[in-house]
Design an enzyme around this catalytic site. Structure first.
Site, PDB file in Angstrom:
ATOM      1  N   GLU A 170     -10.900  26.420 119.199  1.00  0.00           N
ATOM      2  CA  GLU A 170     -11.982  25.664 118.549  1.00  0.00           C
ATOM      3  C   GLU A 170     -12.781  24.793 119.494  1.00  0.00           C
ATOM      4  O   GLU A 170     -14.008  24.782 119.442  1.00  0.00           O
ATOM      5  CB  GLU A 170     -11.428  24.749 117.440  1.00  0.00           C
TER       6      GLU A 170
ATOM      7  N   HIS B 124      -4.048  21.778 105.475  1.00  0.00           N
ATOM      8  CA  HIS B 124      -5.177  22.567 104.998  1.00  0.00           C
ATOM      9  C   HIS B 124      -5.928  21.843 103.895  1.00  0.00           C
ATOM     10  O   HIS B 124      -6.805  22.424 103.279  1.00  0.00           O
ATOM     11  CB  HIS B 124      -4.697  23.928 104.459  1.00  0.00           C
TER      12      HIS B 124
END
Lengths: 339, 409
Positions: free
Chosen positions: B145, B214
């Site tokens: 990322e 998440h």
């Protein structure tokens, strides 16, 4: 190289006279790497650097005046005084920075290389062949971003050259105390690209490697990792007392000063004579003096500059209580608006 | 009179959300503005124009249709079914439509992220785009990322217009170095030389028992970064409009989507439209209290509004859309009318969007407030896995009803 050396020496002088501030990282001793690589590039090519970026900027063509002004924090600086020593940027000369955190420039350089590939393959511009050179140090080679970018560059065969300026020290951390496998060039093949080790104190050897790496990238054959063995004659920054490095090591590399070495070579091979070299030195002194005078005489950034470049589109400051965009408030251009 | 008289203006409001002043009749103006009313309670107030007390006893309120599910239900109104213009789609399809239109319009627009290409995106936002535009324009990245976000910054600096997809907003925490230092700052530190027209988008928020990592509510984490704009979409209409606006903007924009809203269905215009990144959306005009909300909580607010309206309250509901910067004009006008504010957000209490908004409101509209600003935020806990605990972590409609009763008496 001489410009780089004189410029950096002048920076030290100016710093101790209180003309520039903050963290200033000088490049003395490493000139061969910058000159060796950047002088092989075309104007459209990109260079991405770190906080030790003054000489990369000068090599790429940024005027000494603009760099010195930036260091003095004046409005005529290359970044209008907003970047400083560690953030030299030039759109005109393809200098993508100037980054304070190590490793964070490597992905940016990878992006510029990606853009070349995109331009060729998506926008169908056959002439797009800009190469990107990313400079960074030995300490960075233990950082995740380095490895992530080696992977992506090799995966997509990006036109980028990763140049490691291994000066053996990351502030006070010796490369050998920080790295399990100190030979950085060995890490290139692990990711699928050539890993070259070159004497970074010899500008002609660096240039030879650079020409080949640049040609390889321009052909579309992908990235190269080049480890340049080099050394910084001064401390990490002007605030570094530089007590950990042994005098013997410093003397060893001082004897391999790239400028002295090149002078010797040029004189011995009869390519130039003493007067030519002296006239170069004189010319450089004039450029650096002029840069200081220009910077001294330049104005400080006015208050109105404070809010100007935060957003490319100043509507990003939003809509105020009166229904107008904040950037339409006259206080905005004066730099005193409440945002 | 029936529901056909309710304003469902598909043709208007194309250049920005929710301006209802163009609607002619007072009755139309009292109805919900179009884009959200397919799921909201569609209540028609007495049309005598003499509003009087907004808390008229229930018998005079002609509550017609009570939609039981505030989220993702097919529209039940006759007028909507009869309307032929526009097309129905789900929120993730709206995002894809916006993205596809912008990619067709400008060849420099490209997407990069994990599984965006061949897989079509974890939430199908980029489904079919790699086949259409090629692997380089819809780039499948390795799991890195920080580096691929930095790559997007470098590509933007040199002329492309990349969109970075975080498979989950939480993953973009790994890219925080690049987002804060480079995305936000480089335009400034380069003295305005380089622009960074990136869009960073991905789903965040609390889902259905996805576990703590998440289910993060990260709006507040990016809020303070200077140089970034942040918006949150909540309906298919504004999802598409904001996606297009964010891509066209020269500024770096973070587009916050929500895991549970991807299957929301709405009819959106066939004609091209772009939303405004800096403007809030007036979802329902009212007089009693201003409710400021965004993303999924908008739908919880609408659900709570059903029972509030039945009890005689008249809340004005604003979806703030722009989390940074705040649209203080729309918000201010509302506060000047109602004098009471309730903020309902999914962000954590500490340092959240609500905290910021409260400070902004106090700074600017203190004199117009009749009561302290109430703020319902999610708990400052990592989202638990267990369903009951997870439910207790975020704000639920009954809490909203209770808060309004407390605020308005």
């Amino acid at each position: 190289m001489v410009l780089g050396r004189s410029f950096e020496d002048m920076c030290a002088q100016m710093y101790y006279r209180g003309k520039m501030f903050g963290f200033v990282h000088l490049y003395n001793g490493q000139e061969a790497v910058s000159t060796g690589f950047v002088k092989c590039l075309k104007p459209e090519d990109y260079v991405c650097s770190t906080y030790r970026d003054h000489v990369h900027a000068l090599s790429k063509g940024v005027p000494a005046r603009a760099v010195m002004s930036e260091l003095f924090g004046k409005a005529t600086g290359i970044c209008r005084g907003q970047g400083g020593s560690m953030h030299m940027f030039s759109k005109e000369h393809g200098l993508l920075g100037g980054f304070a955190f190590i490793g964070e420039g490597i992905p940016v350089a990878t992006g510029a290389a990606f853009k070349t590939k995109y331009e060729r393959e998506v926008l169908k511009n056959d002439k797009a062949d800009a190469v990107t050179v990313a400079f960074f140090g030995d300490g960075t080679c233990n950082n995740g971003q380095f490895f992530e970018c080696l992977n992506m560059a090799a995966l997509w065969k990006l036109p980028i050259i990763f140049v490691v300026e291994n000066n053996l020290w990351a502030i006070g951390m010796s490369h050998y105390r920080a790295t399990s496998v100190p030979e950085i060039w060995k890490k290139g093949p692990a990711f699928g690209m050539p890993g070259i080790h070159v004497d970074g104190m010899d500008v002609l050897k660096v240039r030879e490697v650079a020409l080949e790496a640049v040609a390889r990238a321009r052909r579309g054959d992908g990235p190269t990792l080049v480890e340049c063995e080099t050394y910084r004659f001064r401390g990490h920054s002007l605030a570094d007392p530089d007590e950990l490095r042994k005098p013997a090591e410093k003397a060893h590399y001082a004897a391999r000063d790239p400028i002295i070495a090149l002078k010797k070579y040029l004189l011995e091979s009869g390519l130039v004579d003493e007067t030519d070299l002296r006239s170069i030195d004189k010319k450089i002194d004039e450029i650096v003096e002029d840069a200081v005078e220009f910077a001294d005489a330049s104005p400080l950034p006015p208050r109105s500059q404070l809010l100007e470049n935060v957003f490319a589109d100043p509507k990003g400051f939003g809509i105020g209580p009166d229904g107008k965009y904040r950037c339409e408030d006259p206080a905005f251009t004066a730099g005193t608006a409440q945002v | 009179m029936g529901l056909s008289s309710i304003a469902y203006d598909l043709g208007s409001g194309l250049n920005g959300p929710m301006s209802i002043s163009h609607l002619s009749s007072p009755r139309q103006q009292l109805a919900f503005s179009a884009k959200s009313c397919s799921r909201a309670c569609i209540t028609v107030r007495a049309a005598d124009g003499n509003s009087g007390s907004m808390r008229a006893p229930p018998s005079t309120v002609r509550a017609s249709k009570l939609v039981t599910n505030a989220v993702a239900v097919k529209s039940e109104t006759a007028s909507i079914a009869a309307t032929k213009s526009g097309h129905e789609l789900l929120l993730f399809e709206a995002l894809r439509e916006g993205l596809e239109e912008e990619m067709e319009r400008d060849p420099r627009v490209c997407v990069l992220g994990e599984d965006v290409g061949h897989y079509g995106g974890s939430y199908k936002v980029t489904k079919g785009l790699a086949e259409k535009f090629g692997d380089l324009r819809v780039l499948d990245t390795p799991i890195a990322e920080n580096s691929f976000t930095g790559m997007a910054v470098g590509a933007a600096m040199t002329g492309l217009r990349p969109i970075v997809e975080g498979m989950n907003m939480g993953f973009l925490l790994l890219a925080y170095n690049q987002i804060s230092n480079n995305c936000g700052m480089l335009h400034y530190t380069s003295g305005g030389q380089f622009t960074i027209p990136v869009v960073i988008r991905g789903p965040g928020g609390v889902g259905r028992q996805l576990g703590a990592e998440h289910s993060q509510r990260l709006e507040s984490y990016f809020q303070s970064v200077p140089g970034l704009q942040m918006v949150a979409c909540s309906t298919p209409y504004n999802a598409k409009g904001l996606m297009k606006a964010a891509i066209r903007s020269e500024n770096p924009v973070i587009l916050c989507e929500h895991v549970l809203l991807y299957n929301l269905k709405e009819r959106i215009p066939d004609e091209e439209y772009v939303c405004c990144l800096e403007r809030a959306e007036l979802v329902r005009p009212g007089k009693d209290v201003t409710i400021l909300t965004y993303s999924r909580m908008r739908h919880h607010v609408l659900q709570a509004a059903k029972s509030l309206i039945n009890k005689g309250y008249d809340p004005e509901i604003i979806d703030i859309i722009s989390l940074k910067p705040f649209d203080l004009h729309t918000i201010g006008n509302s506060i000047k009318k109602t004098h009471k504010v309730l903020i309902v957000e999914e962000c954590m209490r500490t340092g959240g969007i609500g905290a910021s908004l409260r400070a902004s409101i106090m700074d600017n509209f203190w004199d117009y407030l009749d009561a302290p600003i109430m703020c319902l935020s999610s708990q400052d806990v990592p989202t638990p896995y267990a369903g009951t605990l997870e439910e207790a972590t975020v704000v639920q409609p009954p809490q909203i009803v209770k808060a309004i009763k407390q605020l308005c008496g």
